[in-house]
Enzyme design. Structure first.
Site, mmCIF file in Angstrom:
data_model
loop_
_atom_site.group_PDB
_atom_site.id
_atom_site.type_symbol
_atom_site.label_atom_id
_atom_site.label_comp_id
_atom_site.label_asym_id
_atom_site.label_seq_id
_atom_site.Cartn_x
_atom_site.Cartn_y
_atom_site.Cartn_z
ATOM 1 N N GLU A 128 45.970 34.926 42.624
ATOM 2 C CA GLU A 128 45.543 34.680 41.240
ATOM 3 C C GLU A 128 46.344 33.526 40.648
ATOM 4 O O GLU A 128 47.508 33.677 40.290
ATOM 5 C CB GLU A 128 45.737 35.935 40.381
ATOM 6 C CG GLU A 128 45.353 35.728 38.925
ATOM 7 C CD GLU A 128 45.777 36.866 38.019
ATOM 8 O OE1 GLU A 128 45.847 36.649 36.785
ATOM 9 O OE2 GLU A 128 46.031 37.978 38.526
ATOM 10 N N ARG A 180 47.016 28.708 32.987
ATOM 11 C CA ARG A 180 47.983 28.545 31.900
ATOM 12 C C ARG A 180 48.596 27.152 31.863
ATOM 13 O O ARG A 180 49.395 26.851 30.977
ATOM 14 C CB ARG A 180 49.105 29.583 32.031
ATOM 15 C CG ARG A 180 48.613 31.022 32.000
ATOM 16 C CD ARG A 180 49.768 31.995 32.135
ATOM 17 N NE ARG A 180 49.304 33.368 32.325
ATOM 18 C CZ ARG A 180 50.088 34.408 32.545
ATOM 19 N NH1 ARG A 180 51.400 34.226 32.592
ATOM 20 N NH2 ARG A 180 49.586 35.614 32.722
ATOM 21 N N LYS A 186 41.570 45.414 35.266
ATOM 22 C CA LYS A 186 42.989 45.092 35.157
ATOM 23 C C LYS A 186 43.548 45.847 33.943
ATOM 24 O O LYS A 186 43.011 45.727 32.838
ATOM 25 C CB LYS A 186 43.145 43.580 34.966
ATOM 26 C CG LYS A 186 44.534 43.104 34.562
ATOM 27 C CD LYS A 186 44.497 41.598 34.322
ATOM 28 C CE LYS A 186 45.814 41.071 33.791
ATOM 29 N NZ LYS A 186 45.804 39.601 33.610
#
Length: 216
Positions: A48, A52, A136
């Protein structure tokens, strides 16, 4: 084992591949390929890469192009535009910090497996209403941790979670022991200081330890 790039991938496939999905923050494209190779060497293939940093999409693109045994995914997918950009870069799955109908529908229509983030019962119900049962749990520790997941097990017996947020090598086994936890997400496998220093052997060691964790 190489991943068949033409094979369909489900969210459950992503969660079951290894006990831990590394949460990766990269700000230098030059680190993407050696990091991915180090993680794969340790038995971790589902990667993952969080959206960002401005370099994140290029990092996903590099991994998708040069590390055939890795399965790059995009994290911090917050809207439909993020999802489309991730797909274009070569992401094979997506992870979002929350759930919106727009993100859910975009990923479904594109055939992109999504692990949407939830923290409350209402959010779980919204994700279920959108057709998502692999979720999640974020931020895991701050949102109630083990106790909350145990509470979710009753009304949401058919849901499987990937707790992320506050998970580390010390508490990961407790989370993985829960029957409704399929895997955990964490950044301890690829800490920024090791990435910046190019300590790929150390990252492979951390990945090997994570891949060896047992699930309930």
């Amino acid at each position: 084992m190489a991943v068949n790039r033409g094979a369909a991938l489900s969210a459950l496939d992503v969660m079951r591949d290894a006990p831990v999905i590394p949460v990766i923050v990269l700000d230098d494209v030059a680190h993407a390929v050696p990091l991915a190779r180090a993680l794969v060497a340790g038995g971790i293939r589902m990667l993952e890469v969080t959206l960002r940093t401005p370099e994140a999409l290029d990092c996903i693109r590099a991994i998708a192009s040069d590390v055939p045994d890795a399965v790059p995914g995009a994290g911090t997918v917050r809207n439909a535009a993020d999802a489309h950009a991730a797909i274009k870069a070569g992401a094979r799955f997506a992870v979002s910090p929350g759930y919106t109908r727009s993100v859910g529908e975009t990923c479904r229509e594109a055939g992109l497996p999504l692990l949407p983030g939830v923290a409350t019962g209402s959010e779980v119900m919204a994700a279920l209403d959108g057709g998502y049962k692999e979720l999640k749990f974020f931020p895991a520790v701050q949102a109630g941790g083990l106790a909350m997941l145990k509470a979710f097990a009753g009304p949401f017996h058919d849901v499987r979670f990937c707790p992320t947020g506050g998970i580390h090598a010390g508490n990961a086994p407790e989370f993985l022991a829960l029957p409704n936890v399929a895997c955990v997400g964490g950044s301890w496998i690829a800490p920024p200081e090791l990435v910046r220093a190019g300590r790929w052997d150390e990252i492979t060691r951390l990945a090997s330890e994570a891949a060896a964790l047992r699930r309930g």
